[in-house]
Design a protein around this motif. Structure first.
Motif, short mmCIF file in Angstrom:
data_model
loop_
_atom_site.label_atom_id
_atom_site.label_comp_id
_atom_site.label_asym_id
_atom_site.label_seq_id
_atom_site.Cartn_x
_atom_site.Cartn_y
_atom_site.Cartn_z
N ARG A 309 3.64 17.50 -47.29
CA ARG A 309 3.63 17.00 -45.92
C ARG A 309 4.71 17.71 -45.13
O ARG A 309 5.85 17.84 -45.56
CB ARG A 309 3.88 15.49 -45.91
CG ARG A 309 2.80 14.70 -46.63
CD ARG A 309 3.11 13.23 -46.64
NE ARG A 309 3.14 12.70 -45.28
CZ ARG A 309 3.44 11.43 -44.99
NH1 ARG A 309 3.72 10.57 -45.98
NH2 ARG A 309 3.45 11.02 -43.76
N GLU A 311 7.49 18.64 -42.29
CA GLU A 311 8.61 17.89 -41.75
C GLU A 311 8.21 17.29 -40.39
O GLU A 311 7.42 17.88 -39.64
CB GLU A 311 9.81 18.83 -41.57
CG GLU A 311 11.07 18.13 -41.11
CD GLU A 311 12.24 19.10 -40.98
OE1 GLU A 311 13.29 18.68 -40.47
OE2 GLU A 311 12.09 20.27 -41.39
N LYS A 312 8.74 16.11 -40.12
CA LYS A 312 8.41 15.42 -38.89
C LYS A 312 8.77 16.28 -37.68
O LYS A 312 9.86 16.83 -37.58
CB LYS A 312 9.17 14.09 -38.82
CG LYS A 312 8.86 13.29 -37.57
CD LYS A 312 9.63 11.98 -37.57
CE LYS A 312 9.35 11.19 -36.29
NZ LYS A 312 10.12 9.92 -36.26
N ARG A 313 7.83 16.39 -36.78
CA ARG A 313 8.04 17.18 -35.57
C ARG A 313 8.75 16.34 -34.53
O ARG A 313 8.40 15.19 -34.27
CB ARG A 313 6.69 17.67 -35.03
CG ARG A 313 6.79 18.59 -33.81
CD ARG A 313 5.42 19.05 -33.38
NE ARG A 313 5.45 19.80 -32.14
CZ ARG A 313 5.67 21.11 -32.07
NH1 ARG A 313 5.87 21.78 -33.18
NH2 ARG A 313 5.69 21.75 -30.90
N ALA A 314 9.78 16.91 -33.92
CA ALA A 314 10.57 16.19 -32.93
C ALA A 314 9.76 15.96 -31.66
O ALA A 314 8.85 16.73 -31.33
CB ALA A 314 11.84 16.97 -32.61
N ALA A 315 10.13 14.90 -30.94
CA ALA A 315 9.44 14.59 -29.68
C ALA A 315 9.69 15.67 -28.63
O ALA A 315 8.84 15.94 -27.78
CB ALA A 315 9.91 13.23 -29.17
N ASN A 327 11.75 21.23 -35.56
CA ASN A 327 12.09 20.56 -36.82
C ASN A 327 13.37 21.17 -37.39
O ASN A 327 13.80 22.26 -36.99
CB ASN A 327 10.95 20.62 -37.84
CG ASN A 327 10.60 22.03 -38.27
OD1 ASN A 327 11.44 22.77 -38.76
ND2 ASN A 327 9.33 22.42 -38.07
N VAL A 359 14.33 13.30 -32.90
CA VAL A 359 13.82 13.24 -34.28
C VAL A 359 13.76 11.80 -34.78
O VAL A 359 13.01 11.47 -35.70
CB VAL A 359 14.70 14.11 -35.21
CG1 VAL A 359 14.18 14.12 -36.63
CG2 VAL A 359 14.79 15.54 -34.68
N GLU A 360 14.59 10.95 -34.19
CA GLU A 360 14.69 9.54 -34.57
C GLU A 360 15.12 9.38 -36.04
O GLU A 360 14.58 8.59 -36.79
CB GLU A 360 13.35 8.81 -34.33
CG GLU A 360 12.94 8.80 -32.87
CD GLU A 360 11.63 8.04 -32.66
OE1 GLU A 360 10.98 7.69 -33.68
OE2 GLU A 360 11.25 7.82 -31.50
N ASP A 361 16.10 10.19 -36.41
CA ASP A 361 16.68 10.11 -37.76
C ASP A 361 18.15 9.73 -37.59
O ASP A 361 19.04 10.58 -37.56
CB ASP A 361 16.53 11.46 -38.48
CG ASP A 361 16.86 11.36 -39.96
OD1 ASP A 361 17.63 10.45 -40.33
OD2 ASP A 361 16.36 12.19 -40.75
#
Length: 694
Positions: A309, A311-315, A327, A359-361
């Motif tokens: 999967r 990596e989460k894509r940033a807004a 990312n 990114v909400e991390d």
């Protein structure tokens, strides 16, 4: 501490942006041939450019015992550390899919005027599959790919896996037809250069592709299966699907799209081949197919490879150097290539804010904030603190990436090759020294968040390297780190001349040969490289000897060297080393003069030449380091000193006594004269008085 240019660390193989074209300048040599192991003749006037690699030139080789055998030899570049451990493991191995390594070893190579590592292979019956990464290749369809490619190459990888040696040079331009009909393929050379040094980024995993080529390290067999997947894609498509793209662009596409999508894209392939390529090109090493998965695929079992999967894509993107990144992996790669420009946005809190909001991390944002705070509050040098801060931040953004520090990227097990290459080319070693002293590898091990036994061992090794760097005496420093990191690197001492010394047992014979060519009559037969080589290679503790070698008293240093050589000759031979003994004999004058007795010195001066002619360093050492003779000489010297002191005291006493007697006599004389004068005066006065009365 100034930074060093990446070019001073990276020795580039012969390649351009889209492949590893084998570029060999054919120069007709007229010198004599080289002979390996007194058996294999390498013809310097018969080059084979079609079999050369980017790091080694190929020449016709002949077996004196079997002249009809088709062989060729590869002459390794002296400035690159070859894979000697892999040579040991693969010598004589005969298996489908692998070009047989017949013999290897150092050899006098007349065109170079020195000894070079040489590898002799059986010559493949067919040609190279691809001569250039830009050239086309006959397509191999899905029905032939199994028999001609997968089966023999998987067998080769299994054999290498059983011997603990990854190939790390799998690519179509290093693939040969094993037979004249082109029915089976075989891997080419993988030992003449550091692991993956000649590999274009296209054939390396994302993590390995990020590394400086010289510092990619041995890795493991998962990288080999990835390279096999790219190679199979070339053969299935009959071409390079990304020809003309630079390494940076290719690496960026792998990060953004994934390796499979970058290579295959919208190509229409049979389902079994899609399954095969998805498994081999999986960017997650733990999910990537291995030999067992290939066996299942070959047996007809169909599997659905798990695709990692992304990596989460940033807004929203993070703006850096005129481009936006969505990312952490993309951003960390860009920052690692623009080190100084990456520090301000991190220090100013822009990265933390992006991680927290886009990114909400929050967890990662909090860690970045803490790392920045510690760097700003550090009492050490500000530049050093911010460099280490950015190093930590890059690890946080991409924990699978290699060690990255000020433009130098390396896997931990690739650090040794990089150091060897820089020192061989006399490049600037300050950055590599800085990485060790500032414990950059320790940060990498600690912040990756995963425990691996191999990592623990490497971490402890880097701690030892730091302790070696903190010591400046002979046998330590950067030279010691060099040999500790490269257990098959030949000794780099200039005292050895052209000799190629890999093992301790080869050192004394090499010094014996070099003794006849020495020009500096004042140089003892040990320098920093020889001392470090012995410190890293000898199994016994020689710290006491190394301390002696660094003593400013030349006689003490020479006795330390004599002790080392005597131990080596006693344990490993040979019995006679006349050249080295003569060299030592010239240097031991201060030791002989260290004896106090004239008779003893005359005896040593008479005995040493006999032992020199005999070539026995052991006997020379025993003669000079005879404990009983030393004690007797010291006792006799002490007795002589005592006698001399007693004589001095007696002389002093006699002189003192004589002076005291003279003073006493003078005193008595004066007193006597005074009394006599008084008496004479009284008598005279009495006579005058009596005369006056009468």
């Amino acid at each position: 501490m100034s930074e060093i240019d990446e070019a001073e660390v990276e020795i580039d193989p012969a390649e351009d942006g889209d492949g590893d074209d084998v570029k060999v300048e054919v120069v007709k040599q007229t010198g004599p041939p080289g002979v390996l192991r007194d058996r294999y003749t390498i013809r310097s006037n018969q080059p084979l450019p079609e079999l050369s690699t980017p790091s080694a030139d190929a020449f016709v080789a002949e077996d004196k015992r079997d002249p009809s055998r088709a062989l060729f030899g590869l002459i390794c570049k002296p400035e690159l550390p070859p894979r000697v451990n892999a040579m040991r493991a693969l010598k004589g191995v005969s298996t489908p899919g692998l070009m047989q390594l017949v013999e290897w070893g150092p050899m006098n190579w007349p065109p170079a005027g020195r000894q070079c590592m040489t590898v002799v292979y059986e010559r493949p019956a067919g040609n190279r599959v691809m001569t250039s990464a830009r050239s086309d290749v006959p397509r191999i369809d899905e029905y032939q790919i199994t028999k001609r490619v997968i089966e023999p190459l998987t067998a080769a990888l299994k054999e290498m896996d059983s011997r603990g040696v990854p190939h790390r040079s799998i690519r179509p331009t290093n693939l040969f037809y094993a037979d004249s009909n082109g029915e089976r393929l075989a891997f080419g050379d993988c030992v003449s250069a550091p692991p993956a040094f000649d590999q274009p980024v296209l054939f390396e995993t994302v993590e390995s592709g990020m590394c400086t080529p010289i510092a990619r390290g041995s890795g493991n067999h998962t990288e080999d299966f990835y390279s096999l997947g790219v190679t199979v894609a070339f053969l299935i498509l009959g071409r390079n699907p990304v020809a003309g793209l630079s390494d940076d662009v290719i690496l960026g596409m792998k990060i953004q799209q994934g390796s499979y999508n970058m290579l295959i894209g919208d190509e229409r392939l049979p389902l079994p081949i899609i399954e095969l390529l998805r498994g081999l090109l999986c960017d997650d090493g733990e999910q990537r197919w291995d030999a067992e998965d290939l066996d299942l695929w070959l047996s007809g079992r169909r599997m659905s490879p798990l695709q990692p999967r992304g990596e989460k894509r940033a807004a929203r993107g993070f703006p850096f150097m005129g481009k936006e990144y969505f990312n952490g992996r993309e951003l960390s790669q860009a920052m690692s290539k623009n080190w100084d420009q990456a520090i301000p946005p991190v220090v100013e809190g822009k990265l933390e804010l992006w991680l927290r909001r886009a990114v909400e991390d929050k967890d990662k944002a909090n860690v970045v904030a803490e790392v920045v705070r510690m760097a700003l509050n550090s009492t050490t040098d500000k530049k050093s603190s911010t460099d280490l801060m950015l190093c930590k931040v890059l690890i946080l953004l991409d924990q699978a990436a290699p060690i990255r520090y000020k433009g130098f990227n390396a896997m931990p097990d690739g650090f040794g090759s990089a150091l060897a290459a820089v020192m061989a080319s006399r490049g600037d070693t300050r950055l590599l020294t800085e990485i060790i002293l500032r414990e950059v590898p320790r940060l990498w091990f600690e912040m990756r968040g995963e425990y691996q036994p191999d990592n623990s061992l490497m971490e402890s090794n880097f701690k030892e390297l730091r302790s070696y760097l903190s010591q400046t005496g002979m046998g330590y420093g950067l030279e010691r780190c060099l040999y500790e990191l490269n257990d098959a690197l030949p000794c780099q001492s200039s005292l050895l001349g052209e000799e190629y010394v890999v093992e301790v047992k080869e050192l004394l014979p090499a010094l014996n040969v070099a003794a006849s060519k020495r020009t500096d009559g004042k140089q003892i037969p040990v320098d920093r490289h020889i001392a470090a080589f012995l410190g890293a290679r000898m199994r016994s503790d020689i710290d006491r000897n190394l301390t002696a070698l660094s003593d400013p008293n030349q006689s003490v240093a020479m006795m330390g060297a004599l002790n080392l050589f005597a131990v080596l000759q006693y344990r490993l031979g040979p019995e006679s080393l006349p050249g080295l003994a003569a060299w030592v004999g010239v240097m031991i004058s201060p030791i002989v003069q260290g004896f106090h007795g004239r008779e003893k010195r005359r005896e040593l001066e008479k005995e040493v030449p006999r032992l020199v002619r005999k070539g026995s360093v052991v006997e020379i050492y025993n003669l000079l380091e005879n404990a009983e003779e030393r004690v007797r000489d010291e006792q006799e010297f002490a007795f002589a000193q005592a006698q001399y002191a007693a004589a001095e005291e007696e002389i002093k006493h006699i002189i003192t006594e004589t002076e005291e007697r003279a003073a006493e006599a003078d005193k008595i004389g004066r007193q006597t004269a005074a009394v006599t004068g008084i008496i004479v005066a009284m008598i005279t006065a009495s006579i005058v008085v009596i005369s006056a009365v009468f």
